[in-house]
Design an enzyme around this catalytic site. Structure first.
Site, PDB file in Angstrom:
ATOM      1  CG  PHE A 102      -1.714  -1.285   1.321  1.00 22.13           C
ATOM      2  CD1 PHE A 102      -2.714  -1.561   0.409  1.00 22.13           C
ATOM      3  CD2 PHE A 102      -1.429  -2.218   2.290  1.00 22.13           C
ATOM      4  CE1 PHE A 102      -3.431  -2.748   0.482  1.00 22.13           C
ATOM      5  CE2 PHE A 102      -2.136  -3.401   2.373  1.00 22.13           C
ATOM      6  CZ  PHE A 102      -3.135  -3.664   1.466  1.00 22.13           C
ATOM      7  CB  CYS A 103       4.415   1.594  -0.380  1.00 26.24           C
ATOM      8  SG  CYS A 103       5.783   2.737  -0.526  1.00 26.24           S
TER       9      CYS A 103
END
Length: 128
Positions: free
Chosen positions: A2-3
């Site tokens: 989720f970066c």
């Protein structure tokens, strides 16, 4: 992952494909040390395969900094100036297995500085 740096997976795959014939391999090491990762190894692999067509090897979730750091990452940090500060930190290990150079998250996998160092490593020259 989720970066915001997750699109680097595609560039890492291209780097892997480009240099694999010369003996290079990207090894992905997911870590939730930055709280940006799923906690399920199978889901991480599925995400990488589905979203980016990853074929390079992926390790299981691994501690890369702080308490409980995996011994490999403790060694890499000692050799290359410190632990990863964020996701997609890259370590290049030369053929001799001793020379290491680190590239921060913001360095794209296909950045000229990284590709030059990779070429040097594959040719047995110092990591420039």
């Amino acid at each position: 992952s989720f970066c915001g740096f997750t699109p680097q997976y595609a560039a890492l795959q291209r780097l892997h494909d480009r240099f694999e014939p010369r003996g290079f391999a990207v090894i992905g090491v997911p870590s939730n040390d930055f709280r940006q990762e799923s906690t399920d190894n199978a889901r991480i692999r599925q995400f990488c395969d589905t979203m980016f067509g990853i074929t390079f090897p992926m390790a299981a979730l691994t501690r890369v900094r702080g308490e409980g750091t995996h011994p490999l990452f403790a060694w890499l940090a000692r050799q290359a100036g410190g632990p990863p500060r964020w996701n997609f930190h890259k370590f290049l290990v030369a053929r001799d297995g001793r020379s290491v150079r680190a590239f921060p998250t913001a360095t794209e996998p296909e950045a000229p500085v990284l590709v030059r160092a990779l070429d040097a490593a594959l040719e047995g020259r110092p990591l420039v």
